[in-house]
Design a protein around this motif. Structure first.
Motif, short mmCIF file in Angstrom:
data_model
loop_
_atom_site.label_atom_id
_atom_site.label_comp_id
_atom_site.label_asym_id
_atom_site.label_seq_id
_atom_site.Cartn_x
_atom_site.Cartn_y
_atom_site.Cartn_z
N LYS A 1 0.82 -1.22 0.00
CA LYS A 1 0.00 0.00 0.00
C LYS A 1 0.85 1.27 0.00
CE LYS A 1 -0.42 -0.23 5.01
NZ LYS A 1 -1.29 -0.65 6.10
N GLU A 2 2.16 1.11 0.16
CA GLU A 2 3.03 2.29 0.18
C GLU A 2 3.58 2.62 -1.21
OE1 GLU A 2 4.74 2.12 4.74
OE2 GLU A 2 5.57 0.73 3.27
N LEU A 3 3.21 1.87 -2.21
CA LEU A 3 3.63 2.15 -3.59
C LEU A 3 3.36 3.60 -3.93
CD1 LEU A 3 2.49 -0.88 -5.81
CD2 LEU A 3 4.77 0.16 -5.76
N GLY A 4 4.35 4.27 -4.51
CA GLY A 4 4.17 5.66 -4.91
C GLY A 4 4.54 6.65 -3.83
N ARG A 5 4.65 6.19 -2.58
CA ARG A 5 5.09 7.08 -1.52
C ARG A 5 6.61 7.11 -1.48
NH1 ARG A 5 1.86 5.43 3.76
NH2 ARG A 5 3.23 7.01 4.65
N LYS A 6 7.15 8.09 -0.73
CA LYS A 6 8.61 8.21 -0.65
C LYS A 6 9.11 7.55 0.62
CE LYS A 6 9.67 12.24 -3.45
NZ LYS A 6 10.21 13.61 -3.42
N MET A 7 10.12 6.72 0.46
CA MET A 7 10.64 6.00 1.61
C MET A 7 12.17 6.11 1.62
SD MET A 7 9.44 2.36 3.01
CE MET A 7 10.21 1.58 4.43
N LEU A 8 12.74 6.02 2.81
CA LEU A 8 14.20 6.04 2.93
C LEU A 8 14.77 4.76 2.33
CD1 LEU A 8 14.76 7.54 6.49
CD2 LEU A 8 15.29 8.60 4.29
N TYR A 9 15.93 4.90 1.68
CA TYR A 9 16.62 3.75 1.08
C TYR A 9 18.10 4.08 1.03
CZ TYR A 9 18.18 6.11 -3.10
OH TYR A 9 18.86 6.95 -3.95
N ARG A 10 18.89 3.06 0.78
CA ARG A 10 20.26 3.31 0.30
C ARG A 10 20.66 2.22 -0.67
NH1 ARG A 10 24.16 2.79 5.67
NH2 ARG A 10 23.11 1.04 6.64
N ASP A 11 21.51 2.58 -1.62
CA ASP A 11 21.93 1.61 -2.64
C ASP A 11 23.37 1.16 -2.36
OD1 ASP A 11 23.74 3.46 -3.64
OD2 ASP A 11 22.43 4.10 -5.27
N GLN A 12 23.93 0.40 -3.28
CA GLN A 12 25.23 -0.22 -3.05
C GLN A 12 26.38 0.78 -2.92
OE1 GLN A 12 23.57 -0.20 -5.87
NE2 GLN A 12 24.97 0.38 -7.50
N ASN A 13 26.14 2.04 -3.36
CA ASN A 13 27.20 3.05 -3.28
C ASN A 13 27.10 3.94 -2.05
OD1 ASN A 13 28.51 2.55 -5.88
ND2 ASN A 13 26.57 3.24 -6.75
N MET A 14 25.95 3.92 -1.39
CA MET A 14 25.68 4.93 -0.35
C MET A 14 25.99 4.43 1.06
SD MET A 14 22.02 6.17 -1.85
CE MET A 14 21.69 7.45 -0.62
N ASN A 15 26.49 5.36 1.88
CA ASN A 15 26.53 5.12 3.31
C ASN A 15 25.40 5.85 4.01
OD1 ASN A 15 28.71 3.38 4.13
ND2 ASN A 15 30.07 4.87 3.18
N GLY A 16 25.00 6.99 3.44
CA GLY A 16 23.88 7.75 3.98
C GLY A 16 22.57 7.22 3.43
N TRP A 17 21.48 7.91 3.80
CA TRP A 17 20.14 7.52 3.37
C TRP A 17 19.49 8.66 2.59
CZ3 TRP A 17 17.88 2.74 4.73
CH2 TRP A 17 18.62 1.97 5.65
N ALA A 18 18.58 8.32 1.71
CA ALA A 18 17.80 9.33 0.99
C ALA A 18 16.41 8.77 0.74
CB ALA A 18 18.50 9.68 -0.33
N TYR A 19 15.50 9.67 0.31
CA TYR A 19 14.13 9.23 0.01
C TYR A 19 14.02 8.86 -1.46
CZ TYR A 19 12.69 11.02 4.56
OH TYR A 19 12.55 11.24 5.91
N LYS A 20 13.30 7.82 -1.75
CA LYS A 20 12.97 7.49 -3.14
C LYS A 20 11.49 7.10 -3.21
CE LYS A 20 14.20 3.66 -5.35
NZ LYS A 20 12.98 2.95 -5.79
N LYS A 21 10.92 7.28 -4.40
CA LYS A 21 9.52 6.90 -4.60
C LYS A 21 9.47 5.37 -4.73
CE LYS A 21 6.47 9.70 -6.70
NZ LYS A 21 5.81 10.46 -7.79
N ILE A 22 8.61 4.74 -3.96
CA ILE A 22 8.51 3.28 -3.95
C ILE A 22 7.91 2.77 -5.26
CG2 ILE A 22 7.42 1.28 -2.83
CD1 ILE A 22 9.51 2.51 -1.11
N GLU A 23 8.67 1.85 -5.89
CA GLU A 23 8.16 1.22 -7.11
C GLU A 23 7.90 -0.26 -6.82
OE1 GLU A 23 11.22 1.93 -10.05
OE2 GLU A 23 11.60 3.86 -9.07
N GLU A 24 7.31 -0.91 -7.80
CA GLU A 24 6.97 -2.33 -7.69
C GLU A 24 8.19 -3.17 -7.25
OE1 GLU A 24 3.67 -3.04 -8.49
OE2 GLU A 24 3.98 -5.07 -7.69
N ALA A 25 9.35 -2.90 -7.88
CA ALA A 25 10.54 -3.71 -7.59
C ALA A 25 11.02 -3.57 -6.15
CB ALA A 25 11.68 -3.33 -8.55
#
Lengths: 405, 405
Positions: A240-264
């Motif tokens: 139900k959170e699809l389309g909302r912005k959630m904190l994430y980090r990817d393989q390059n990041m030490n910090g966190w940022a918001y991204k729009k939640i997608e299906e994947a």
């Protein structure tokens, strides 16, 4: 102790050996030419190393039992080619003479070089760019490759020997004046010298190896089997959170940022949970060790082994660089110890027990190890196993070596 | 200074700015509800950050010039969504409410949550496993992503703007009481506090990133173009050494071991050379930075960019945790400084110059920077540019910021 006495079998295994490394015979069958250590070794050329190791098994004790019986032999095997080189104070040759095994100190080598202009004298740098390699880094390389061969042996023999599970491995090798402490997993080693604590290992867990695992998963997404994402989220993402912005980090990041939640992003995170509960693909809580060749994500065909590493980090402690007293020790422990007893508490138990025994009483180190184990298990009370401070004791297997320096 | 006056153009570029981060307007157009910083900002909601950055260009100054004009704007852009969150002492929300941008402190959020049972109140952990994310790590994430966007902008505009080359980037951001020092490349930052030296960065070079590069090359061998090997040898392998045993290490090893030389080992090593002469694919001496999108191995079609990273390591220094005197400074310098002047020498120049000026003289920090640059360049003598100790001066571009804490 066996997980506070709750079960019959111990998944922790240990080994303590003095191992003789015999120089591999020269392929041309020349007799050994240099005198020296032969007196001690009954005419055989080589050296001894002292060895202590802990293997903390999971999903069975098979891998741990096998590693406890064989890892030191693999280390020995890797060192056999280095017997002459490690005892020769000159820098290790970068390239060995043809067909001569690894025996640069034989006179044959010099005469070869005289006979044949093409054979370099490696003691003299002849190349514009040439890296100096230390004796120490040859021992590190030998231990690293021994872990790899141990892992390969478990892989080869797991079916015929019905070996189950995997294990963390922590090994201390004392060789030619130096301690080499090799760690693959979440066991730990510390030196206590004159009351000072010197960490001799680092833990390898989903949290400490997050970036290595995420980069690997990013480069090999097919190994995630469409069920996992290499991205990290601070908690499970809900549909139900699809389309909302959630904190994430990817393989390059030490910090966190918001991204729009997608299906994947609804896939399960490669690494999930915090502290002792952190898991790789919801399955395993350590990221290095031996075995686990058949480990799969529950009710799936996704293999975990490609994400695990059998390579240890090796730290070196040069015993000749310091003065040591009888109370200076190297402590090896599985996570059953360290989960409930921290470095300072271990150091204070060490000092407390050792001062209550004569410095030349040989059992004093054994008593320290027993005391550390018993204190970490706690006492069986009505509300389970409790420490002296009434906190929960360790319900894991607990193994400790206390090695006088 | 420009490489000791030898050339006309400077590949080092710098930027120093005070940047206002204006809160992004809410997509629903609600008026800002919280009072506070408006007084200082003429009614606009937001905060300021202070910014200093050095860009050490290579193969042209194009990327360095562009980064010096835009990186702080990318950082600003990344922070705009965080204006309210960073000023709110409660933990950052893990998931933002639908359509509300990133404005959790608006009363609308509370009423939304009341209206709609599905919108979580992120201040209260509702999930079994939920990670706490700090404000600090949001700023780190913002800076990391700003570097990525800067690199993407250079990639997009490099043809139309005729941007050549690449650059290392070192940026210091002072925001809400903390210094964030972000480094991608071989520039360096140190803090000198009460005579003590505190490293604020780590260099990213072929030697310090050997394992990252070797793992990447091992997993993506096609990017090596049949000309390079991911294995490391202490010197070039020669064809006549085929079949002999030579020292090597692979992507998993820190130590060295001997292996029998095969045909594939005659390829050029991915990383070759030591210290300042170490190169990735015989081409570039730094492994992180911006630009270099068109960089190829000489007379080949092998791209270098996939091996480089535009991501900085960000270190944080909390200014509120310590007392500072007027002589406490943050020093940023390109490698032109650090190659000839070490941390201790820098610290002693800082102390020497600062004590010769009144504590409230505003030019005292500029004089320190000038002195550091001039000492590292040296004096033009008959035998080239020489330092006071008659050693060779830095023949590189040299740039220094000295920032009072």
């Amino acid at each position: 102790v066996i997980n506070a006495g709750k079960s019959q079998h111990n998944e922790d295994q240990a080994c303590c050996e003095v191992v003789f490394v015999e120089r591999r015979p020269s392929p041309r069958g020349r007799p050994p030419s240099r005198e020296g250590s032969e007196e001690l070794t009954g005419g055989r050329r080589g050296f001894y190393f002292h060895y202590w190791a802990l293997f903390d098994g999971h999903a069975g004790s098979g891998a741990a039992v096998m590693a406890s019986k064989h890892l030191h032999l693999h280390i020995c095997e890797q060192l056999r080619d280095l017997v002459d080189i490690l005892q020769d104070p000159s820098p290790p040759p970068l390239c060995l003479p043809p067909d001569a095994g690894a025996s640069p100190t034989e006179p044959s080598r010099v005469s070869l070089a005289e006979d044949n202009g093409e054979v370099p004298n490696d003691a003299v740098p002849r190349f514009h760019l040439e890296k100096a390699v230390s004796h120490e880094s040859l021992v590190i390389g030998a231990i690293e490759n021994a872990f790899k061969h141990m892992d390969e042996q478990i892989e080869r023999e797991r079916t015929s020997r019905r070996l189950s599970g995997g294990c963390c491995a922590l090994a201390a090798v004392y060789l030619l004046g130096k301690f080499y402490v090799a760690n693959a997993g979440d066991s730990r080693a510390i030196i206590i010298r004159n009351g000072e604590i010197i960490p001799m290992s680092r833990e390898f867990t989903p949290e400490t190896e997050r970036q290595r695992l995420a980069v690997f998963a990013f480069l090999r997404p097919e190994l995630l089997g469409k069920e996992f994402t290499h991205l990290e989220f601070p908690r499970r993402v809900q549909p139900k959170e699809l389309g909302r912005k959630m904190l994430y980090r990817d393989q390059n990041m030490n910090g966190w940022a918001y991204k729009k939640i997608e299906e994947a992003d609804l896939k399960f995170p490669l690494i999930y949970g915090e502290g002792k509960k952190a898991r790789v693909m919801a399955t395993i809580g350590v990221t290095r060790g031996l075995g686990d060749h058949d480990l799969k994500v529950f009710s799936s065909n996704i293999h975990i082994k490609p994400f695990l590493s059998c390579f240890p980090e090796v730290r070196v402690y040069d015993l000749t660089q310091y003065e040591h007293c009888p109370d200076d020790v190297l402590v090896l422990g599985t996570d059953g110890l360290w989960d409930v007893t921290n470095d300072k508490e271990v150091a204070s138990v060490v000092m407390e027990v050792l001062t209550s025994y004569e410095p030349n009483d040989p059992c004093r180190y054994t008593v320290v190890a027993q005391e550390l184990v018993v204190r970490s298990r706690g006492m069986l009370k009505e509300r389970g196993w409790r420490l002296a401070n009434d906190k929960l004791g360790s319900s894991d297997d607990i193994s400790v070596f206390v090695i006088p320096l």
